[in-house]
Design an enzyme around this catalytic site. Structure first.
Site, PDB file in Angstrom:
ATOM      1  N   TYR A  35      23.372  27.131   9.353  1.00 36.31           N
ATOM      2  CA  TYR A  35      23.565  25.919   8.544  1.00 36.31           C
ATOM      3  C   TYR A  35      24.019  26.303   7.142  1.00 36.31           C
ATOM      4  O   TYR A  35      24.953  25.730   6.585  1.00 36.31           O
ATOM      5  CB  TYR A  35      22.265  25.113   8.483  1.00 36.31           C
ATOM      6  CG  TYR A  35      22.370  23.862   7.635  1.00 36.31           C
ATOM      7  CD1 TYR A  35      22.774  22.654   8.198  1.00 36.31           C
ATOM      8  CD2 TYR A  35      22.086  23.896   6.275  1.00 36.31           C
ATOM      9  CE1 TYR A  35      22.882  21.507   7.428  1.00 36.31           C
ATOM     10  CE2 TYR A  35      22.202  22.753   5.487  1.00 36.31           C
ATOM     11  CZ  TYR A  35      22.593  21.561   6.070  1.00 36.31           C
ATOM     12  OH  TYR A  35      22.709  20.426   5.302  1.00 36.31           O
ATOM     13  N   LEU A  82       4.130  -9.509   3.704  1.00 32.70           N
ATOM     14  CA  LEU A  82       3.754 -10.108   4.986  1.00 32.70           C
ATOM     15  C   LEU A  82       2.404 -10.789   4.889  1.00 32.70           C
ATOM     16  O   LEU A  82       1.539 -10.368   4.129  1.00 32.70           O
ATOM     17  CB  LEU A  82       3.660  -9.016   6.051  1.00 32.70           C
ATOM     18  CG  LEU A  82       4.961  -8.341   6.470  1.00 32.70           C
ATOM     19  CD1 LEU A  82       4.661  -7.057   7.225  1.00 32.70           C
ATOM     20  CD2 LEU A  82       5.770  -9.280   7.349  1.00 32.70           C
ATOM     21  N   GLU A 113       6.272  -3.673  16.009  1.00 33.07           N
ATOM     22  CA  GLU A 113       6.424  -2.281  15.565  1.00 33.07           C
ATOM     23  C   GLU A 113       5.256  -1.895  14.675  1.00 33.07           C
ATOM     24  O   GLU A 113       4.543  -2.768  14.179  1.00 33.07           O
ATOM     25  CB  GLU A 113       7.753  -2.112  14.820  1.00 33.07           C
ATOM     26  CG  GLU A 113       7.862  -3.015  13.617  1.00 33.07           C
ATOM     27  CD  GLU A 113       9.287  -3.139  13.078  1.00 33.07           C
ATOM     28  OE1 GLU A 113      10.211  -2.605  13.687  1.00 33.07           O
ATOM     29  OE2 GLU A 113       9.435  -3.788  12.039  1.00 33.07           O
ATOM     30  N   LYS A 115       3.047  -0.837  11.475  1.00 31.52           N
ATOM     31  CA  LYS A 115       3.148  -1.100  10.031  1.00 31.52           C
ATOM     32  C   LYS A 115       2.925   0.223   9.316  1.00 31.52           C
ATOM     33  O   LYS A 115       1.817   0.757   9.291  1.00 31.52           O
ATOM     34  CB  LYS A 115       2.103  -2.124   9.589  1.00 31.52           C
ATOM     35  CG  LYS A 115       2.237  -2.494   8.116  1.00 31.52           C
ATOM     36  CD  LYS A 115       1.406  -3.728   7.789  1.00 31.52           C
ATOM     37  CE  LYS A 115       1.737  -4.304   6.420  1.00 31.52           C
ATOM     38  NZ  LYS A 115       1.519  -3.394   5.306  1.00 31.52           N
ATOM     39  N   ASP A 117       2.452   2.987   6.536  1.00 29.39           N
ATOM     40  CA  ASP A 117       1.719   2.968   5.280  1.00 29.39           C
ATOM     41  C   ASP A 117       2.454   3.818   4.242  1.00 29.39           C
ATOM     42  O   ASP A 117       2.113   4.955   3.974  1.00 29.39           O
ATOM     43  CB  ASP A 117       0.301   3.501   5.511  1.00 29.39           C
ATOM     44  CG  ASP A 117      -0.618   3.110   4.378  1.00 29.39           C
ATOM     45  OD1 ASP A 117      -0.195   2.303   3.524  1.00 29.39           O
ATOM     46  OD2 ASP A 117      -1.746   3.627   4.328  1.00 29.39           O
ATOM     47  N   TYR A 223      13.681  -1.008   9.016  1.00 30.51           N
ATOM     48  CA  TYR A 223      13.097  -2.020   9.894  1.00 30.51           C
ATOM     49  C   TYR A 223      13.484  -3.462   9.562  1.00 30.51           C
ATOM     50  O   TYR A 223      13.036  -4.385  10.226  1.00 30.51           O
ATOM     51  CB  TYR A 223      11.578  -1.896   9.950  1.00 30.51           C
ATOM     52  CG  TYR A 223      10.878  -1.892   8.602  1.00 30.51           C
ATOM     53  CD1 TYR A 223      10.986  -2.962   7.734  1.00 30.51           C
ATOM     54  CD2 TYR A 223      10.087  -0.811   8.221  1.00 30.51           C
ATOM     55  CE1 TYR A 223      10.354  -2.955   6.511  1.00 30.51           C
ATOM     56  CE2 TYR A 223       9.444  -0.794   6.994  1.00 30.51           C
ATOM     57  CZ  TYR A 223       9.582  -1.863   6.141  1.00 30.51           C
ATOM     58  OH  TYR A 223       8.960  -1.853   4.933  1.00 30.51           O
ATOM     59  N   LYS A 293       7.196  -9.658  14.716  1.00 27.68           N
ATOM     60  CA  LYS A 293       8.298 -10.468  14.177  1.00 27.68           C
ATOM     61  C   LYS A 293       8.927 -11.295  15.285  1.00 27.68           C
ATOM     62  O   LYS A 293       9.076 -10.806  16.406  1.00 27.68           O
ATOM     63  CB  LYS A 293       9.387  -9.559  13.600  1.00 27.68           C
ATOM     64  CG  LYS A 293       8.898  -8.659  12.483  1.00 27.68           C
ATOM     65  CD  LYS A 293       9.967  -7.660  12.056  1.00 27.68           C
ATOM     66  CE  LYS A 293       9.403  -6.781  10.952  1.00 27.68           C
ATOM     67  NZ  LYS A 293      10.292  -5.698  10.565  1.00 27.68           N
ATOM     68  N   LYS A 317      -3.696  -5.931  11.114  1.00 29.62           N
ATOM     69  CA  LYS A 317      -4.197  -4.656  10.605  1.00 29.62           C
ATOM     70  C   LYS A 317      -5.312  -4.084  11.477  1.00 29.62           C
ATOM     71  O   LYS A 317      -5.944  -4.793  12.246  1.00 29.62           O
ATOM     72  CB  LYS A 317      -4.714  -4.865   9.186  1.00 29.62           C
ATOM     73  CG  LYS A 317      -3.610  -5.268   8.227  1.00 29.62           C
ATOM     74  CD  LYS A 317      -3.833  -4.609   6.909  1.00 29.62           C
ATOM     75  CE  LYS A 317      -2.692  -4.920   5.978  1.00 29.62           C
ATOM     76  NZ  LYS A 317      -2.979  -4.504   4.625  1.00 29.62           N
ATOM     77  N   CYS A 411     -17.370  33.398  -9.557  1.00 28.39           N
ATOM     78  CA  CYS A 411     -17.208  33.250  -8.115  1.00 28.39           C
ATOM     79  C   CYS A 411     -18.578  33.303  -7.445  1.00 28.39           C
ATOM     80  O   CYS A 411     -19.342  34.235  -7.702  1.00 28.39           O
ATOM     81  CB  CYS A 411     -16.301  34.362  -7.585  1.00 28.39           C
ATOM     82  SG  CYS A 411     -16.266  34.452  -5.787  1.00 28.39           S
ATOM     83  N   CYS A 414     -18.726  36.877  -5.288  1.00 27.11           N
ATOM     84  CA  CYS A 414     -18.752  38.227  -5.882  1.00 27.11           C
ATOM     85  C   CYS A 414     -19.213  38.213  -7.332  1.00 27.11           C
ATOM     86  O   CYS A 414     -19.325  39.241  -7.966  1.00 27.11           O
ATOM     87  CB  CYS A 414     -17.372  38.872  -5.768  1.00 27.11           C
ATOM     88  SG  CYS A 414     -16.147  38.034  -6.805  1.00 27.11           S
ATOM     89  N   CYS A 429     -10.677  32.940  -7.930  1.00 30.54           N
ATOM     90  CA  CYS A 429     -11.378  34.216  -8.056  1.00 30.54           C
ATOM     91  C   CYS A 429     -10.288  35.284  -8.007  1.00 30.54           C
ATOM     92  O   CYS A 429      -9.521  35.341  -7.050  1.00 30.54           O
ATOM     93  CB  CYS A 429     -12.357  34.438  -6.909  1.00 30.54           C
ATOM     94  SG  CYS A 429     -13.062  36.102  -6.976  1.00 30.54           S
ATOM     95  N   CYS A 434     -13.136  40.862  -3.814  1.00 25.36           N
ATOM     96  CA  CYS A 434     -14.066  39.778  -3.473  1.00 25.36           C
ATOM     97  C   CYS A 434     -14.140  39.660  -1.951  1.00 25.36           C
ATOM     98  O   CYS A 434     -13.123  39.505  -1.273  1.00 25.36           O
ATOM     99  CB  CYS A 434     -13.589  38.462  -4.070  1.00 25.36           C
ATOM    100  SG  CYS A 434     -14.582  37.058  -3.519  1.00 25.36           S
TER     101      CYS A 434
HETATM  102  S1  IVH Z   1       8.960  -6.152   7.542  1.00 21.21           S
HETATM  103  C1  IVH Z   1       9.481  -9.950   4.760  1.00 21.21           C
HETATM  104  N1  IVH Z   1       8.143  -4.121   8.926  1.00 21.21           N
HETATM  105  O1  IVH Z   1       4.656  -4.057   4.593  1.00 21.21           O
HETATM  106  C2  IVH Z   1       8.713  -8.728   5.057  1.00 21.21           C
HETATM  107  N2  IVH Z   1       7.314  -4.355   6.710  1.00 21.21           N
HETATM  108  O2  IVH Z   1       3.502  -6.572   3.449  1.00 21.21           O
HETATM  109  C3  IVH Z   1       9.610  -7.693   5.622  1.00 21.21           C
HETATM  110  N3  IVH Z   1       5.811  -2.539   6.012  1.00 21.21           N
HETATM  111  O3  IVH Z   1       6.618  -4.433   1.716  1.00 21.21           O
HETATM  112  C4  IVH Z   1       8.869  -6.479   5.874  1.00 21.21           C
HETATM  113  N4  IVH Z   1       5.897  -1.408   7.902  1.00 21.21           N
HETATM  114  O4  IVH Z   1       6.394  -2.088   2.677  1.00 21.21           O
HETATM  115  C5  IVH Z   1       8.049  -4.754   7.749  1.00 21.21           C
HETATM  116  N5  IVH Z   1       7.526  -2.341  10.280  1.00 21.21           N
HETATM  117  C6  IVH Z   1       7.463  -2.981   9.114  1.00 21.21           C
HETATM  118  C7  IVH Z   1       6.666  -2.500   8.043  1.00 21.21           C
HETATM  119  C8  IVH Z   1       6.617  -3.224   6.858  1.00 21.21           C
HETATM  120  C9  IVH Z   1       5.401  -1.444   6.672  1.00 21.21           C
HETATM  121  C10 IVH Z   1       5.403  -2.872   4.640  1.00 21.21           C
HETATM  122  C11 IVH Z   1       6.551  -3.077   3.687  1.00 21.21           C
HETATM  123  C12 IVH Z   1       6.372  -4.427   3.084  1.00 21.21           C
HETATM  124  C13 IVH Z   1       4.946  -4.710   3.394  1.00 21.21           C
HETATM  125  C14 IVH Z   1       4.809  -6.195   3.563  1.00 21.21           C
END
Ligand code: IVH
Length: 668
Positions: A35, A82, A113, A115, A117, A223, A293, A317, A411, A414, A429, A434
């Site tokens: 690469y 959301l 899908e 969510k 973090d 997403y 969704k 959640k 330490c 030692c 240390c 040690c």
């Molecule tokens: S859709 C209109 N899809 O959750 C909302 N959001 O509470 C469109 N997030 O700010 C968001 N995974 O940071 C969507 N698969 C997912 C998500 C997702 C994480 C977060 C995103 C958003 C927050 C909304």
């Protein structure tokens, strides 16, 4: 040298394709070395022909620019949040709500899908080229983090189609394994550690110095949509598939898991929610729920918004993975680099199915900031599912006689005075003799990914050091059966087993040996790069700073650390002894021009000494294919340890099964 512009374009595309294989699909097909050669060639072409350089060239990712502050910029469409729900009942209610709003009992199809973090990011392409990227900010106005986003090689600088405006929304995250490595690096360099992958991702994306951001392993998953001009989709799932086609990373790229699902009823959504909940801990990244969704985008439009959230979506959640317990003691651990780490010893508590009794407190600053004391009631959580940590102290439950805790200046093993660099969070240390450091270095030396002496457990190593039978790595190879027999709880059979496993470890790959040496900042990846670059330990001993920093992925800090080690007389002597004692294998570079697997389809299953993806990449490099499932068209199944259903399927279909050795014979 003379190049044509066509050659330039081809080379550029080749590098972009390899970036995608590496950073999105986790399946590189060329070595880092190859690469690098491509990249250098591109740089050379651009130097000679500056007018060819286009904004989507891989060389344009890192400008090295540092900002004083991010510019603010309005979103064309606001970025909303959301509505949250928390359980199966809420899912049925959500479905009912939508049916009421639509005044129809017709089934609604949902795209589901995880969510993620992390933090939301909008990436804007104009006429097919990366224009800018904005954080969510207050939803109306975000921060322009374009310089940092351009360094993320999973985000293409140009997409396949030249749509007028193409705004993609998604999440920036850090994978658990990358977070762990980053924190180890931070910890070893005395910098402050991140509490969890989300904070690490946020801190990195909002780095003012894009050179630092470039070194942070950020990932992105698209997403959702912002404004599209010149393109129209009908369904959420169709849009996600289109994102993938445009070269954008999406959750379905993780083929090991079925992360997204189209559900035809709320019952199916509940099933999906339970399924993701059950694999949650195996996922390579943190999630805090699932997002449901409405799949039909026209229906989304009809449903519209309530306040600041879309009516057509909800998050469901999972319970936060926290628990309450008390701290019985704070003890000090000395790491193999001498790093001093305070650890809270707690009343065991079950958090998300795992019993936690230890939590790292990182360093004195962290202890002070959270004001953690022995005897405190605390909330603990698993951070990024890796290290448990103390979230906060429940001060209202504190008894009067608790006192602040201070890490001892010496330490604990030692008694040598510890050293803390200026501005550094961690003390070390620095006593080369040690026994605490030695024990940890030895545990690392014999570990599986290092020299791999599997029968030499932690307890035995501790005894060997206490009895002064081992003072350096090479001493392991001089141990005798009598010595083991004289130790606690060692019988004839177990002593023999240990000696056998020590013997076996003499055959070691150079990269594993370099990793085993425990040079600060030299992890598996760097060790492998050094092995490729130097080819032997004695060559590594002669390394010079200037040539080291030339090597890809080796920065000044790593180079300094290596130089510091190789200049040490004792280290040099030890290396020479190890070279005598061991049969070091240098991995032959496979000549990919031979295409030994041309036209063959080989499914890889089970565990091997190498990551499965490396093996798959090798198969592809040699002209073969490596699909994820077994069918009648499969030529071979390469089966490692504890291979399961795929092996069974191969046997049912009469597909030939290869052992590792048989596979080796096939390619060499
Ligand atoms: S859709 C209109 N899809 O959750 C909302 N959001 O509470 C469109 N997030 O700010 C968001 N995974 O940071 C969507 N698969 C997912 C998500 C997702 C994480 C977060 C995103 C958003 C927050 C909304």
């Amino acid at each position: 040298m003379k190049f044509t512009e066509i050659e330039y374009g081809k080379l550029k595309d080749e590098i972009i394709a390899n970036d995608r294989l590496y950073y999105v699909l986790d399946a590189p097909v060329i070595s880092d070395f190859d690469y690098d050669q491509l990249y250098k060639r591109l740089q050379l072409m651009e130097k000679e022909n500056p007018k060819w350089v286009s904004s989507d060239s891989p060389t344009q990712r890192i400008t090295g620019q540092a900002l004083d502050a991010f510019e603010k910029r309005a979103h064309r469409h606001p970025m909303l949040s959301l509505q949250n729900s928390y359980n199966a009942d809420d899912i049925f209610e959500f479905d009912q709500r939508l049916k009421r709003a639509l005044k129809s009992e017709e089934m609604i199809e949902y795209y589901c899908e995880p969510k993620l973090d992390g933090l939301a990011l909008e990436v804007v392409y104009e006429k097919g080229t990366f224009s800018h990227a904005l954080t969510r900010g207050d939803g109306q106005v975000g921060e322009d983090v374009s310089l940092n986003v351009k360094t993320m090689r999973s985000i293409p600088l140009s997409i396949e189609s030249d749509y007028e405006v193409f705004e993609v929304r998604g999440e920036v995250i850090m994978l658990k394994q990358d977070f762990k490595k980053l924190n180890e690096f931070q910890e070893e360099s005395g910098a402050s550690v991140f509490a969890n992958p989300r904070n690490a991702a946020a801190g990195s994306l909002r780095q003012l110095d894009s050179k630092i951001a470039a070194q942070r392993p950020l990932r992105y998953f698209a997403y959702a949509q912002g404004v599209f001009e010149g393109v129209n989709y009908n369904y959420q799932n169709q849009m996600i598939a289109a994102f993938q086609q445009q070269g954008l990373p999406v959750l379905d790229d993780f083929q090991e898991f079925n992360l997204t699902r189209l559900c035809k009823s709320p019952e199916e959504v509940v099933e999906y929610y339970n399924y993701i909940g059950s694999i949650r801990h195996e996922l390579p990244f943190d999630i805090d729920g699932v997002v449901v969704k409405v799949n039909d985008l026209k229906l989304q439009e009809v449903l519209g918004f309530v306040a600041r959230s879309p009516r057509w979506a909800t998050s469901v959640k999972y319970e936060p993975e926290q628990g309450e317990t008390t701290i019985n003691d704070i003890v000090i651990q000395v790491g193999r680099t001498g790093a001093i780490t305070p650890v809270a010893v707690m009343e065991p508590v079950n958090v998300g199915g795992v019993n936690i009794s230890n939590a790292t407190l990182h360093n004195q600053d962290e202890i002070d900031r959270k004001d953690v004391r022995i005897g405190d009631h605390v909330i603990v959580q698993r951070a990024g599912d890796v290290i448990p940590e103390v979230v906060k102290v429940l001060e209202e439950k504190r008894s009067k006689d608790t006192k602040p805790y201070f890490i001892p200046k010496n330490c604990p093993i030692c008694d040598h005075e510890t050293f803390q660099g200026e501005g550094e969070a961690k003390a070390f240390c620095v006593n080369p003799f040690c026994t605490g450091t030695l024990k940890e270095s030895l545990k690392h030396f014999v570990s599986r990914k290092a020299i791999n002496v599997d029968k030499l457990g932690d307890k035995i190593i501790e005894q060997l050091v206490d009895l002064k039978l081992v003072e350096k790595f090479s001493d392991i190879y001089a141990l005798t059966k009598e010595q083991f027999l004289s130790m606690e709880r060692q019988g004839e059979k177990s002593s023999e087993n240990i000696l056998n496993s020590i013997e076996k470890s003499r055959h070691v790959k150079l990269k594993n040996l370099i990793f085993a040496l425990g040079i600060r900042y030299v992890g598996e990846q760097t060790a492998s790069i050094l092995a490729d670059e130097f080819g032997s330990l004695s060559a590594l001993l002669k390394a010079e700073y200037d040539s080291l920093v030339e090597v890809k992925d080796i920065g000044p800090k790593v180079a300094e650390s290596i130089i510091g080690m190789v200049q040490d007389k004792e280290f040099q002597e030890e290396i020479l002894i190890l070279e005598e004692l061991l049969k070091i294998k240098v991995e032959a570079k496979i000549d990919s021009s031979e295409q030994k697997l041309k036209g063959l389809s080989i499914v890889v299953t089970g565990t091997f000494d190498l990551p499965r993806n490396d093996i798959k990449a090798e198969i592809i490099k040699l002209g073969g294919k490596s699909p994820g499932s077994v069918s009648a068209k499969t030529d071979y199944v390469l089966a490692g340890e504890s291979a399961g259903s795929k092996l069974k399927k191969a046997e049912e279909l009469g597909v030939k099964v290869l052992s590792w050795d048989a596979y080796m014979k096939l390619i060499y």
